[in-house]
Motif scaffolding. Structure first.
Motif, short mmCIF file in Angstrom:
data_model
loop_
_atom_site.label_atom_id
_atom_site.label_comp_id
_atom_site.label_asym_id
_atom_site.label_seq_id
_atom_site.Cartn_x
_atom_site.Cartn_y
_atom_site.Cartn_z
N THR A 101 9.54 6.16 4.39
CA THR A 101 9.84 6.93 3.19
C THR A 101 11.34 7.14 3.08
O THR A 101 12.09 6.98 4.04
N LYS A 136 -9.17 5.15 2.70
CA LYS A 136 -8.89 6.39 1.97
C LYS A 136 -7.55 6.98 2.39
O LYS A 136 -6.77 7.44 1.55
N LYS A 187 -4.68 4.83 1.02
CA LYS A 187 -4.45 5.09 -0.40
C LYS A 187 -3.56 6.32 -0.58
O LYS A 187 -2.61 6.31 -1.38
N THR A 188 -3.83 7.36 0.19
CA THR A 188 -3.02 8.59 0.10
C THR A 188 -1.61 8.33 0.62
O THR A 188 -0.63 8.78 0.02
N SER A 204 0.05 5.58 0.67
CA SER A 204 0.82 4.74 -0.24
C SER A 204 1.43 5.56 -1.37
O SER A 204 2.53 5.27 -1.82
N ARG A 205 0.71 6.59 -1.79
CA ARG A 205 1.27 7.47 -2.84
C ARG A 205 2.46 8.26 -2.28
O ARG A 205 3.44 8.48 -2.99
N ILE A 206 2.39 8.65 -1.03
CA ILE A 206 3.52 9.36 -0.41
C ILE A 206 4.71 8.44 -0.27
O ILE A 206 5.84 8.82 -0.56
N GLN A 230 5.70 6.04 -2.06
CA GLN A 230 6.33 5.66 -3.31
C GLN A 230 7.41 6.65 -3.72
O GLN A 230 8.28 6.34 -4.50
N ASN A 231 7.35 7.87 -3.23
CA ASN A 231 8.31 8.90 -3.63
C ASN A 231 9.59 8.82 -2.85
O ASN A 231 9.73 8.40 -1.81
#
Length: 75
Positions: free
Chosen positions: A39, A64, A67-68, A70-72, A74-75
């Motif tokens: 990150t 699952k 997926k979570t 990957s969202r973290i 991206q920020n």
């Protein structure tokens, strides 16, 4: 500069006895090890095990959590 987040694994007595809690922690540790993300910011991630984690296959839990994560990432 990218950082790898620190991770903590928590399983309360609601999950089950020591064997079940340790299994959940080992499962989460392995998933975290396989899918470490980088990150832009320094993060601390806390994984909280739920009782239903004992009934799910490794691949399902891994998908699952990935997926979570990957969202973290991206920020």
């Amino acid at each position: 500069m990218t950082d790898i987040p620190r991770a903590a694994f928590v399983a309360s007595k609601k999950v089950g006895k020591a064997v079940q809690r340790n299994r959940c922690r080992r499962l989460l540790t392995e998933i975290n090890r396989q899918h470490q993300i980088s990150t832009k910011h320094k993060l601390d991630i806390i994984y909280v095990a739920k009782k239903r984690l004992l009934d799910v296959e490794f691949e399902t839990a891994s998908m699952k959590i990935l997926k979570t994560l990957s969202r973290i990432g991206q920020n």
